[in-house]
Motif scaffolding. Sequence first.
Motif, PDB file in Angstrom:
ATOM      1  N   LEU A 166      -0.193  -6.883  -0.533  1.00 39.54           N
ATOM      2  CA  LEU A 166       0.336  -5.540  -0.325  1.00 39.54           C
ATOM      3  C   LEU A 166       1.698  -5.615   0.362  1.00 39.54           C
ATOM      4  O   LEU A 166       1.788  -6.038   1.519  1.00 39.54           O
ATOM      5  N   PRO A 167       2.757  -5.186  -0.289  1.00 35.11           N
ATOM      6  CA  PRO A 167       4.041  -5.098   0.393  1.00 35.11           C
ATOM      7  C   PRO A 167       3.930  -4.138   1.576  1.00 35.11           C
ATOM      8  O   PRO A 167       3.112  -3.212   1.565  1.00 35.11           O
ATOM      9  N   SER A 168       4.731  -4.342   2.581  1.00 37.52           N
ATOM     10  CA  SER A 168       4.617  -3.535   3.800  1.00 37.52           C
ATOM     11  C   SER A 168       4.781  -2.043   3.527  1.00 37.52           C
ATOM     12  O   SER A 168       4.093  -1.211   4.129  1.00 37.52           O
ATOM     13  N   LEU A 169       5.666  -1.679   2.589  1.00 36.01           N
ATOM     14  CA  LEU A 169       5.875  -0.264   2.264  1.00 36.01           C
ATOM     15  C   LEU A 169       4.604   0.363   1.710  1.00 36.01           C
ATOM     16  O   LEU A 169       4.213   1.482   2.090  1.00 36.01           O
ATOM     17  N   VAL A 170       3.933  -0.355   0.812  1.00 35.32           N
ATOM     18  CA  VAL A 170       2.702   0.157   0.200  1.00 35.32           C
ATOM     19  C   VAL A 170       1.584   0.180   1.235  1.00 35.32           C
ATOM     20  O   VAL A 170       0.784   1.134   1.296  1.00 35.32           O
ATOM     21  N   ARG A 171       1.520  -0.834   2.060  1.00 39.02           N
ATOM     22  CA  ARG A 171       0.490  -0.911   3.097  1.00 39.02           C
ATOM     23  C   ARG A 171       0.584   0.284   4.046  1.00 39.02           C
ATOM     24  O   ARG A 171      -0.435   0.921   4.348  1.00 39.02           O
ATOM     25  N   GLU A 172       1.778   0.591   4.507  1.00 38.66           N
ATOM     26  CA  GLU A 172       1.956   1.721   5.425  1.00 38.66           C
ATOM     27  C   GLU A 172       1.648   3.048   4.742  1.00 38.66           C
ATOM     28  O   GLU A 172       1.075   3.958   5.357  1.00 38.66           O
ATOM     29  N   ALA A 173       2.025   3.157   3.478  1.00 39.08           N
ATOM     30  CA  ALA A 173       1.733   4.390   2.740  1.00 39.08           C
ATOM     31  C   ALA A 173       0.228   4.577   2.573  1.00 39.08           C
ATOM     32  O   ALA A 173      -0.287   5.702   2.659  1.00 39.08           O
ATOM     33  N   LEU A 174      -0.505   3.487   2.337  1.00 40.85           N
ATOM     34  CA  LEU A 174      -1.965   3.563   2.217  1.00 40.85           C
ATOM     35  C   LEU A 174      -2.606   3.957   3.542  1.00 40.85           C
ATOM     36  O   LEU A 174      -3.569   4.738   3.572  1.00 40.85           O
ATOM     37  N   LYS A 175      -2.090   3.434   4.638  1.00 42.41           N
ATOM     38  CA  LYS A 175      -2.603   3.816   5.961  1.00 42.41           C
ATOM     39  C   LYS A 175      -2.447   5.319   6.173  1.00 42.41           C
ATOM     40  O   LYS A 175      -3.378   6.000   6.627  1.00 42.41           O
ATOM     41  N   THR A 176      -1.272   5.828   5.848  1.00 37.58           N
ATOM     42  CA  THR A 176      -1.012   7.258   6.013  1.00 37.58           C
ATOM     43  C   THR A 176      -1.911   8.094   5.112  1.00 37.58           C
ATOM     44  O   THR A 176      -2.471   9.118   5.525  1.00 37.58           O
ATOM     45  N   PHE A 177      -2.079   7.642   3.874  1.00 41.42           N
ATOM     46  CA  PHE A 177      -2.890   8.388   2.914  1.00 41.42           C
ATOM     47  C   PHE A 177      -4.355   8.418   3.339  1.00 41.42           C
ATOM     48  O   PHE A 177      -5.036   9.447   3.217  1.00 41.42           O
ATOM     49  N   ARG A 178      -4.844   7.309   3.851  1.00 43.91           N
ATOM     50  CA  ARG A 178      -6.231   7.254   4.304  1.00 43.91           C
ATOM     51  C   ARG A 178      -6.446   8.186   5.492  1.00 43.91           C
ATOM     52  O   ARG A 178      -7.453   8.896   5.568  1.00 43.91           O
ATOM     53  N   ALA A 179      -5.502   8.215   6.416  1.00 38.83           N
ATOM     54  CA  ALA A 179      -5.604   9.113   7.561  1.00 38.83           C
ATOM     55  C   ALA A 179      -5.554  10.572   7.107  1.00 38.83           C
ATOM     56  O   ALA A 179      -6.291  11.426   7.624  1.00 38.83           O
ATOM     57  N   THR A 180      -4.710  10.859   6.124  1.00 37.44           N
ATOM     58  CA  THR A 180      -4.603  12.224   5.596  1.00 37.44           C
ATOM     59  C   THR A 180      -5.917  12.663   4.964  1.00 37.44           C
ATOM     60  O   THR A 180      -6.390  13.786   5.188  1.00 37.44           O
ATOM     61  N   GLN A 181      -6.536  11.792   4.185  1.00 41.19           N
ATOM     62  CA  GLN A 181      -7.822  12.111   3.570  1.00 41.19           C
ATOM     63  C   GLN A 181      -8.891  12.378   4.627  1.00 41.19           C
ATOM     64  O   GLN A 181      -9.704  13.302   4.492  1.00 41.19           O
ATOM     65  N   ALA A 182      -8.898  11.567   5.689  1.00 44.23           N
ATOM     66  CA  ALA A 182      -9.895  11.729   6.752  1.00 44.23           C
ATOM     67  C   ALA A 182      -9.751  13.087   7.416  1.00 44.23           C
ATOM     68  O   ALA A 182     -10.741  13.787   7.664  1.00 44.23           O
ATOM     69  N   VAL A 183      -8.515  13.492   7.713  1.00 42.23           N
ATOM     70  CA  VAL A 183      -8.264  14.789   8.347  1.00 42.23           C
ATOM     71  C   VAL A 183      -8.684  15.920   7.418  1.00 42.23           C
ATOM     72  O   VAL A 183      -9.306  16.903   7.853  1.00 42.23           O
TER      73      VAL A 183
END
Length: 216
Positions: A176-193
Amino acid sequence: MTLDRVRGKLGQVRLQDLTEDHVMAWMRWALQGGRVRGGKAGTGLGVTSVDMSLARLEDALNRAVTRGLVTVNVASEVHIPLKARKAERKTKEVVQPWNASEVGAFVVATKSDRLLAPLLLSLMGLRPAEVCGLRWSDIDLDAATLGIANTRTMMGNRTVVEKDTKSMAGERVLPLPSLVREALKTFRATQAVERLAAGEGYEGGGYVLVDELGAR
């Protein structure tokens, strides 16, 4: 969907009455004017589409032979003429892949999109069905890797079909490139909220795009 093209023209013919001439006539019709959607109606289907339909018909008739419903597979010797294949190659437009500048422009334009992470995954060589089939349990954000082992496809805008990758070679682990990794972290947090706001529990191992398939 692939057999629907055949069924529309040959579906009224009894299995035992089906002949090679029927199949040949269908093939010629499909190449010359068999398109009903995905382009101008009445124009010819592409060679690949016709090939796929003939292959599925041959599979079905092989099964009929195995079951003793017919003695001969009348589609087994029906092949698209070489002339038609060469003609399509001459006229088919070659789509060039994006260059680095175009990829950069796309990333900038989508950086505030809610679906940035899935969009970035598509730039990593994942097929659309692989992106839709990706589970959070397939992603290791700590190790910065993701595993491809599952696909999800919408058939006929009605049914979601889930299955393994097209081949063993399709099952792979990607960095996972760092850009994609950070975007996935954000997306997962958004889904949880969003799940908490909707009064739902958060399924940590669910599909990355399960919310989009179910609610959007």
